[in-house]
Motif scaffolding. Structure first.
Motif, PDB file in Angstrom:
ATOM      1  N   ASP A   1      -2.404   7.693  -2.480  1.00  0.00           N
ATOM      2  CA  ASP A   1      -3.733   7.068  -2.461  1.00  0.00           C
ATOM      3  C   ASP A   1      -4.124   6.605  -1.062  1.00  0.00           C
ATOM      4  O   ASP A   1      -5.315   6.588  -0.710  1.00  0.00           O
ATOM      5  N   ASN A   2      -3.129   6.222  -0.263  1.00  0.00           N
ATOM      6  CA  ASN A   2      -3.413   5.656   1.057  1.00  0.00           C
ATOM      7  C   ASN A   2      -2.909   6.548   2.197  1.00  0.00           C
ATOM      8  O   ASN A   2      -2.610   6.057   3.291  1.00  0.00           O
ATOM      9  N   ARG A   3      -2.831   7.845   1.936  1.00  0.00           N
ATOM     10  CA  ARG A   3      -2.305   8.763   2.948  1.00  0.00           C
ATOM     11  C   ARG A   3      -3.111   8.714   4.249  1.00  0.00           C
ATOM     12  O   ARG A   3      -2.549   8.887   5.328  1.00  0.00           O
TER      13      ARG A   3
ATOM     14  N   SER B   1       2.858   7.150  -5.510  1.00  0.00           N
ATOM     15  CA  SER B   1       1.456   7.119  -5.919  1.00  0.00           C
ATOM     16  C   SER B   1       0.625   6.297  -4.947  1.00  0.00           C
ATOM     17  O   SER B   1      -0.497   6.684  -4.578  1.00  0.00           O
ATOM     18  N   ASP B   2       1.198   5.155  -4.510  1.00  0.00           N
ATOM     19  CA  ASP B   2       0.508   4.332  -3.509  1.00  0.00           C
ATOM     20  C   ASP B   2       0.324   5.103  -2.206  1.00  0.00           C
ATOM     21  O   ASP B   2      -0.747   5.058  -1.578  1.00  0.00           O
TER      22      ASP B   2
ATOM     23  N   LYS C   1       0.816  -1.220   0.000  1.00  0.00           N
ATOM     24  CA  LYS C   1       0.000   0.000   0.000  1.00  0.00           C
ATOM     25  C   LYS C   1       0.848   1.268   0.000  1.00  0.00           C
ATOM     26  O   LYS C   1       0.371   2.343  -0.358  1.00  0.00           O
TER      27      LYS C   1
END
Length: 403
Positions: free
Chosen positions: A281-283, A277-278, A272
């Motif tokens: 998206d999962n901040r 970029s991952d 994740k």
């Protein structure tokens, strides 16, 4: 040592911040700045208080070094003649009056151009000299809101916030200086001056930069994100055991080093969070984990480990901490200024370092009307003529302070 702008004379009719900051930048590089002020009153920023230093406005002191102050009644016929004489000898005229105000006084660009076709005329305004809002007054806070800056500044769950400094005025002053220098270079090719239209609004739109381009690309509005970044994670402030810290992991290589140095193997191996970029998206999952872990370490522990492997990080300094920092001192970014009223005056230094023609402090921020007689004499006025102009209140008098 010769400076790059030696021989350039600037007639500065501006006041408050954007214009004076612009002329100060030019004065730092050797231009002769003749600051025209209202007799008996002067630049409004002389009264922007608190704070004061021995009765002098810190606001004024910070933005008016390397200038000569003269006081002239711009509305009197004799005062206008003085300005016209100054225009004949000037290379640059700088002003930030409301749209149309100087035209009414007889100092608009078309009138001035007839007197001196080689003059570079720089006009600073809130919204520009064209368009439906051209007559509106411009203030830093107003344009931080109007120009979109406040909509992207602050925390998402709190009202819009302004920047801590007068960022609109200061950047507009920089843009104006850039425009003036460009026009002076053009004059060297054409032997003609030109009109420069600089506005607080235009500067802010320019500074929206990738935020504006991102909106055009996606149609999505950037929101308030506190200290975090819309495109990079982790890239924000965090609370540590003793104070706040900045962690700026700019790429995947730095993420790997960050996780290795802090023992975050589980985070690095988690799919994740593998790429930026991952992580973006999962901040919402990652940031609370990082926050919890950093809160158990001291600022010094974190910085020592991360700097050892080249991961960008650092403290959030208070003003006293940054102004006393060895790096700031090594860069000579605090100037000690001898002033007739203010003992031990210190102001921010020169942000641009030129190897052969460096910026130099030659004049302390002037007292009101301090150089009126000096400049008038340079224009050819006799002692009796100067005395008469004072008596008729065309120009202001000056008394040296009793030190």
């Amino acid at each position: 040592m010769k400076q790059a702008l030696n021989g350039i004379k600037v007639l500065d009719l501006s006041r408050t911040l954007a214009g004076p900051y612009c002329s100060m930048l030019l004065g730092d590089m050797g231009a002769d700045i003749i600051k025209v002020e209202q007799p008996g009153k002067g630049d409004e920023s002389r009264y922007f208080t608190p704070p004061t230093w021995n009765g002098e406005s810190c606001y004024f002191l910070s933005t008016n070094r390397n200038k000569r102050s003269i006081t002239i009644d711009l509305k009197s016929p004799e005062g206008k003649e003085i300005i016209y004489k100054l225009v004949e000898e000037a290379d640059v005229l700088l002003e930030n009056f409301r749209t149309g105000a100087l035209d009414q006084l007889g100092f608009g660009y078309e009138e001035i151009k007839r007197i001196n076709p080689r003059l570079v005329y720089c006009s600073i305004s809130g919204f520009g000299r064209t368009g439906p809002e051209k007559s509106k007054a411009g203030y830093d806070l107003l344009l931080q809101g109007f120009g979109g800056l406040m909509s992207i500044t602050g925390d998402a769950d709190r009202p819009p916030a302004k920047a801590g400094m007068a960022i609109v005025d200061l950047t507009t002053g920089m843009f104006a200086a850039y425009g003036i220098l460009t026009a002076l270079l053009a004059r060297g090719q054409t032997d003609k001056g030109q009109f420069i239209d600089v506005s607080l609004l235009d500067g802010q739109i320019s500074l929206l930069n990738h935020m504006a381009t991102g909106f055009f690309a996606t149609g999505k509005l950037a929101g308030r994100m506190g200290s975090s970044h819309p495109s990079i994670v982790p890239y924000q402030s965090f609370k540590t055991k003793d104070q706040d810290i900045i962690l700026a992991v700019g790429n995947d290589g730095q993420w790997a080093k960050c996780c290795d140095s802090l023992g975050w193997t589980d985070l690095y191996n988690n799919h994740k969070y593998k790429t930026n970029s991952d992580r973006v998206d999962n901040r919402n999952d990652l940031i609370p984990i990082i926050s919890e872990r950093l809160s158990k370490l001291t600022n010094e522990e974190i910085i020592k480990k991360l700097e050892a492997v080249g991961v960008p990080c650092g403290p959030i300094h208070t003003l006293d901490q940054v102004l006393e920092h060895p790096q700031v001192k090594a860069r000579e970014m605090v100037l000690d200024v001898e002033h007739p009223i203010v003992n031990n005056l210190k102001i921010p230094g020169f942000p641009v370092k030129l190897s052969d023609t460096p910026a130099t402090l030659t004049r302390y921020p002037p007292l009101l009307g301090e150089h009126t007689e000096e400049v008038m004499a340079e224009l050819g006025y006799t002692t009796d003529e100067i005395k008469g102009l004072k008596e008729r209140l065309v120009i202001g008098g000056f008394s040296k302070p009793n030190i």
